[in-house]
Design an enzyme around this catalytic site. Sequence first.
Site, PDB file in Angstrom:
ATOM      1  N   LYS A 196       0.707  -1.229  -0.074  1.00  0.00           N
ATOM      2  CA  LYS A 196      -0.132   0.196   0.014  1.00  0.00           C
ATOM      3  C   LYS A 196       0.665   1.283  -0.020  1.00  0.00           C
ATOM      4  CE  LYS A 196      -4.375  -2.037   2.038  1.00  0.00           C
ATOM      5  NZ  LYS A 196      -5.093  -1.915   3.227  1.00  0.00           N
TER       6      LYS A 196
ATOM      7  N   ARG B  88      -3.454 -10.125   5.764  1.00  0.00           N
ATOM      8  CA  ARG B  88      -3.981 -10.179   4.026  1.00  0.00           C
ATOM      9  C   ARG B  88      -2.799  -9.773   3.413  1.00  0.00           C
ATOM     10  NH1 ARG B  88      -6.928  -6.768   0.728  1.00  0.00           N
ATOM     11  NH2 ARG B  88      -8.514  -7.859  -0.407  1.00  0.00           N
TER      12      ARG B  88
END
Length: 274
Positions: free
Chosen positions: A221, A255
């Site tokens: 991210k 995740r």
Amino acid sequence: MTINCNGQLIDLTIPKIMGILNLTPDSFYDGGVYNNDTDIIRQVDKMLNEGADFIDVGAYSSRPNAVHISETEELHRLLPIIKLLTNTFPQILLSVDTFRSEVAKQAVNAGACMINDISAGQMDDHMLNTVAELNIPYIMMHMKGTPQNMQQNVTYEHLIKDILFYFSERIAAAKALGIIDVIVDPGFGFSKTVAQNYELLKNLELFRMLEKPLLVGFSRKSMIYKPLHISAAQALNGTTVLNTLALEKNASILRVHDVKEAKECIELTQQLNY
């Protein structure tokens, strides 16, 4: 601490891995990569062999400013792949990344065993009731607004207290309907600045007070690649660093796009407990 997936009790005392399979053409890292059955099966087989406990399938991009698609389009992308994967890998534990109750219902009927909802039931008033009826584990994430406007919603009175209060309310609403297996996702990258993401990580151990398993999703991210002035494609090492820190702060599920490296994080941090 366990959750029940398709009648199988999953012990989250030892952290687990959720591999990401994006079926969207516009996801921030791997959008459009897995667009045929052969590539999808190859990637899922790779993630399972590397140690993924769950596969999280998403057909609606939730990146900032993502294009909104209809429920019909989401189901069109999703259902054939659920059937493909459950036929190819009969023991697979599939999570479906959706905020829509009808998508959740059809996905579970097609073979999924868990719902991963970025809105914690706030973008669809029927979601919590649907999850209760389906009697499945439910991942509720923190986000303010929608993927289209969440990065304009980053104002908090007190970041950690506000998020903990949000979860206390959403968990209570789920409990009132009989939803037992709730997993909490603080929502790294959703309605948060880079600085707020790191404040959240710094205080992640405070989420133990919720007494629910904790899922974290840092994988590649912008909170990693922006401070380092690199790209998402170059952010694997940074992802590994943050996953390790989160494991030390009580994360139960990672995740990730890159399963092998996440598995190594878990195996090495577990050495500290022996």
